[in-house]
Scaffold this motif. Structure first.
Motif, PDB file in Angstrom:
ATOM      1  N   MET A 122       6.713  10.265  14.572  1.00 20.12           N
ATOM      2  CA  MET A 122       7.801  11.232  14.455  1.00 20.12           C
ATOM      3  C   MET A 122       8.995  10.643  13.731  1.00 20.12           C
ATOM      4  SD  MET A 122       7.570  13.374  17.945  1.00 20.12           S
ATOM      5  CE  MET A 122       7.969  12.027  19.011  1.00 20.12           C
ATOM      6  N   THR A 137      10.408   7.890  14.091  1.00 22.59           N
ATOM      7  CA  THR A 137      11.337   7.078  14.864  1.00 22.59           C
ATOM      8  C   THR A 137      10.735   5.726  15.257  1.00 22.59           C
ATOM      9  OG1 THR A 137      10.578   8.180  16.853  1.00 22.59           O
ATOM     10  CG2 THR A 137      12.555   9.054  15.841  1.00 22.59           C
ATOM     11  N   VAL A 174      10.289  -0.178  12.638  1.00 16.44           N
ATOM     12  CA  VAL A 174       9.473  -0.759  11.572  1.00 16.44           C
ATOM     13  C   VAL A 174       8.770  -2.039  12.017  1.00 16.44           C
ATOM     14  CG1 VAL A 174       9.644  -1.890   9.337  1.00 16.44           C
ATOM     15  CG2 VAL A 174      10.789   0.301   9.719  1.00 16.44           C
ATOM     16  N   LYS A 175       9.504  -2.891  12.712  1.00  8.83           N
ATOM     17  CA  LYS A 175       8.937  -4.187  13.094  1.00  8.83           C
ATOM     18  C   LYS A 175       7.747  -4.029  14.041  1.00  8.83           C
ATOM     19  CE  LYS A 175       9.552  -8.530  12.293  1.00  8.83           C
ATOM     20  NZ  LYS A 175       9.076  -9.026  11.002  1.00  8.83           N
ATOM     21  N   LEU A 180       5.391  -2.124  13.771  1.00 14.84           N
ATOM     22  CA  LEU A 180       4.163  -1.826  13.032  1.00 14.84           C
ATOM     23  C   LEU A 180       3.424  -3.099  12.594  1.00 14.84           C
ATOM     24  CD1 LEU A 180       5.447   0.956  10.616  1.00 14.84           C
ATOM     25  CD2 LEU A 180       3.850   1.278  12.501  1.00 14.84           C
ATOM     26  N   GLU A 181       4.142  -4.197  12.526  1.00 17.97           N
ATOM     27  CA  GLU A 181       3.594  -5.379  11.839  1.00 17.97           C
ATOM     28  C   GLU A 181       2.284  -5.862  12.453  1.00 17.97           C
ATOM     29  OE1 GLU A 181       6.284  -8.636  11.441  1.00 17.97           O
ATOM     30  OE2 GLU A 181       4.949  -9.672  10.019  1.00 17.97           O
ATOM     31  N   ALA A 224      -0.529  -3.371  11.931  1.00 20.15           N
ATOM     32  CA  ALA A 224      -0.899  -3.302  10.519  1.00 20.15           C
ATOM     33  C   ALA A 224      -1.705  -4.526  10.101  1.00 20.15           C
ATOM     34  CB  ALA A 224       0.362  -3.180   9.662  1.00 20.15           C
ATOM     35  N   LEU A 283      -4.872   4.348   0.430  1.00 21.77           N
ATOM     36  CA  LEU A 283      -3.849   5.340   0.098  1.00 21.77           C
ATOM     37  C   LEU A 283      -3.233   5.800   1.418  1.00 21.77           C
ATOM     38  CD1 LEU A 283      -2.400   7.496  -1.669  1.00 21.77           C
ATOM     39  CD2 LEU A 283      -4.418   8.926  -1.335  1.00 21.77           C
ATOM     40  N   LEU A 284      -1.932   5.687   1.525  1.00 27.68           N
ATOM     41  CA  LEU A 284      -1.217   6.095   2.746  1.00 27.68           C
ATOM     42  C   LEU A 284      -0.482   7.401   2.457  1.00 27.68           C
ATOM     43  CD1 LEU A 284       0.343   2.603   3.483  1.00 27.68           C
ATOM     44  CD2 LEU A 284      -1.602   3.610   4.675  1.00 27.68           C
ATOM     45  N   THR A 285      -0.597   8.343   3.381  1.00 26.22           N
ATOM     46  CA  THR A 285       0.168   9.587   3.209  1.00 26.22           C
ATOM     47  C   THR A 285       0.863   9.936   4.518  1.00 26.22           C
ATOM     48  OG1 THR A 285      -1.525  11.153   3.929  1.00 26.22           O
ATOM     49  CG2 THR A 285      -1.587  10.482   1.630  1.00 26.22           C
ATOM     50  N   PRO A 286       2.062  10.471   4.429  1.00 27.16           N
ATOM     51  CA  PRO A 286       2.724  10.969   5.639  1.00 27.16           C
ATOM     52  C   PRO A 286       2.048  12.255   6.101  1.00 27.16           C
ATOM     53  CG  PRO A 286       4.046  11.452   3.704  1.00 27.16           C
ATOM     54  CD  PRO A 286       2.857  10.678   3.227  1.00 27.16           C
ATOM     55  N   VAL A 287       2.145  12.560   7.367  1.00 28.10           N
ATOM     56  CA  VAL A 287       1.586  13.820   7.868  1.00 28.10           C
ATOM     57  C   VAL A 287       2.697  14.618   8.532  1.00 28.10           C
ATOM     58  CG1 VAL A 287      -0.741  12.970   8.184  1.00 28.10           C
ATOM     59  CG2 VAL A 287       0.906  12.731  10.023  1.00 28.10           C
ATOM     60  N   VAL A 332       5.430   4.985   6.859  1.00 24.36           N
ATOM     61  CA  VAL A 332       4.370   4.776   5.871  1.00 24.36           C
ATOM     62  C   VAL A 332       4.753   3.660   4.903  1.00 24.36           C
ATOM     63  CG1 VAL A 332       3.176   5.833   3.918  1.00 24.36           C
ATOM     64  CG2 VAL A 332       3.443   7.112   6.028  1.00 24.36           C
ATOM     65  N   LEU A 357       4.418   0.299   6.628  1.00 17.92           N
ATOM     66  CA  LEU A 357       2.997   0.016   6.837  1.00 17.92           C
ATOM     67  C   LEU A 357       2.380  -0.521   5.543  1.00 17.92           C
ATOM     68  CD1 LEU A 357       0.693   0.258   8.875  1.00 17.92           C
ATOM     69  CD2 LEU A 357       0.338   2.607   8.103  1.00 17.92           C
ATOM     70  N   TYR A 367       3.300  -4.190   5.094  1.00 15.70           N
ATOM     71  CA  TYR A 367       2.561  -5.105   5.969  1.00 15.70           C
ATOM     72  C   TYR A 367       1.093  -5.242   5.548  1.00 15.70           C
ATOM     73  CZ  TYR A 367       6.533  -5.123   9.183  1.00 15.70           C
ATOM     74  OH  TYR A 367       7.774  -5.283   9.741  1.00 15.70           O
ATOM     75  N   THR A 389      -1.242   2.146  -1.997  1.00 19.93           N
ATOM     76  CA  THR A 389      -0.441   3.101  -2.734  1.00 19.93           C
ATOM     77  C   THR A 389      -0.139   4.216  -1.750  1.00 19.93           C
ATOM     78  OG1 THR A 389      -0.291   4.531  -4.683  1.00 19.93           O
ATOM     79  CG2 THR A 389      -2.451   4.339  -3.628  1.00 19.93           C
ATOM     80  N   GLN A 390       0.894   4.985  -1.997  1.00 22.81           N
ATOM     81  CA  GLN A 390       1.232   6.003  -1.002  1.00 22.81           C
ATOM     82  C   GLN A 390       1.976   7.173  -1.593  1.00 22.81           C
ATOM     83  OE1 GLN A 390       4.932   4.362   1.424  1.00 22.81           O
ATOM     84  NE2 GLN A 390       3.365   2.821   1.138  1.00 22.81           N
TER      85      GLN A 390
END
Lengths: 33, 242
Positions: free
Chosen positions: A1, A3, A6-7, A9-10, A13, A29-33, B1, B4, B7, B16-17
């Motif tokens: 969401m 929020t 960031v740290k 995630l490390e 990931a 490929l990363l995409t937001p949802v 994203v 991520l 990392y 890529t994003q």
């Protein structure tokens, strides 16, 4: 969401990257949802 | 994203994003990102348009050919802005404009009720609901949004912040309207539904009022929500021009 700190995630990931490499995946490929 | 991506890249996996919020991507500076001006929830743009989505996909994957990052690319063929002329009425339920705020909120509540049969049709066709992120009913989400716009105190449920509560309620309301509009005869396209929502519904007016109010909130997270998640940039741009 949007929020997640960031740290936080490390670790996940890095573990995820290890699994990807084990499966022979070299790019994602990363995409937001 | 964005984080991520950084990392994963550091651990040896190229990324890529898609970026929907340019400010976030510029701040985080991930290795490669394609910035698109689509609404939140649609990283590949126009629904049900495989050709268009493939262009977005190819543009994002094409960034992997860049020798090194960070790369933030704007697509050359982003869809037209909301300023294009709407074609016809999108939804068989139509609503008045130019109301004062109290009337707007009341109309919003009636609008939600009036769209019920169309949303029900959409849900039955798809076999699943698009509403429920907030865990409340659509009536409860609409009431929460209306209360916030009225300046009433909103108490988040346990485990959620005010920002999260407001965001989820807004997402549920928007999903409800978009699904209801898509169920109407004539198979309206995504752009027509966007134009209907932002130009013709009381909900669009309430969201604009919501955006203005939340931008002035005491809570930083709510101000950030206003800046990124309530009203698409293209709509704000059109509002500023009007």
């Amino acid at each position: 969401m949007g929020t997640t700190q960031v740290k936080e995630l490390e670790r996940t990931a890095t573990e995820f990257a290890g699994l990807l490499k084990k499966d022979g995946v070299d790019a994602v490929l990363l995409t937001p949802v | 994203v964005g984080a991520l991506g950084g990392y994963l890249e550091a651990a040896g996996v190229a990324t890529t994003q898609i970026s929907l919020i340019r400010e976030h991507t510029e701040a985080i500076s991930p290795p490669r990102a394609l910035w698109v001006s689509f609404m939140l929830g649609r990283p590949f743009g126009v629904p049900n348009d495989a050709r268009f989505q493939e262009r977005v996909l190819r543009a994002a994957l094409g960034l992997l050919e860049a020798p090194q990052g960070p790369v933030l690319q704007d697509p050359e063929d982003a869809p037209a802005a909301m300023s294009d002329v709407a074609e016809g009425q999108v939804c068989p339920v139509s609503f008045a404009h130019e109301l004062d705020e109290a009337d707007l909120r009341a109309l919003f509540v009636r609008e939600v009720e009036a769209l019920g049969p169309w949303y029900g049709l959409a849900r039955n066709r798809r076999g699943r609901s698009a509403v429920g992120l907030s865990a409340g009913s659509i009536d409860e989400s609409a009431a929460l949004v209306a209360a916030f716009v009225k300046g009433e105190h909103v108490s988040p449920p346990e485990g959620l912040t005010l920002c999260q509560t407001l965001k989820l309620a807004c997402e549920d309301v928007r999903a409800y309207y978009y699904r209801a509009a898509a169920a109407r005869p004539g198979d309206p396209d995504a752009k027509a539904i966007d134009q209907w929502f932002w130009r013709e519904t009381a909900a669009g007016g309430v969201f604009l009022a919501f955006q203005k109010l939340s931008a002035a909130s005491d809570e930083q997270s709510v101000r950030r929500l206003a800046a990124t998640s309530i009203v698409p940039r293209s709509v704000l741009h059109d509002q500023a021009k009007a």
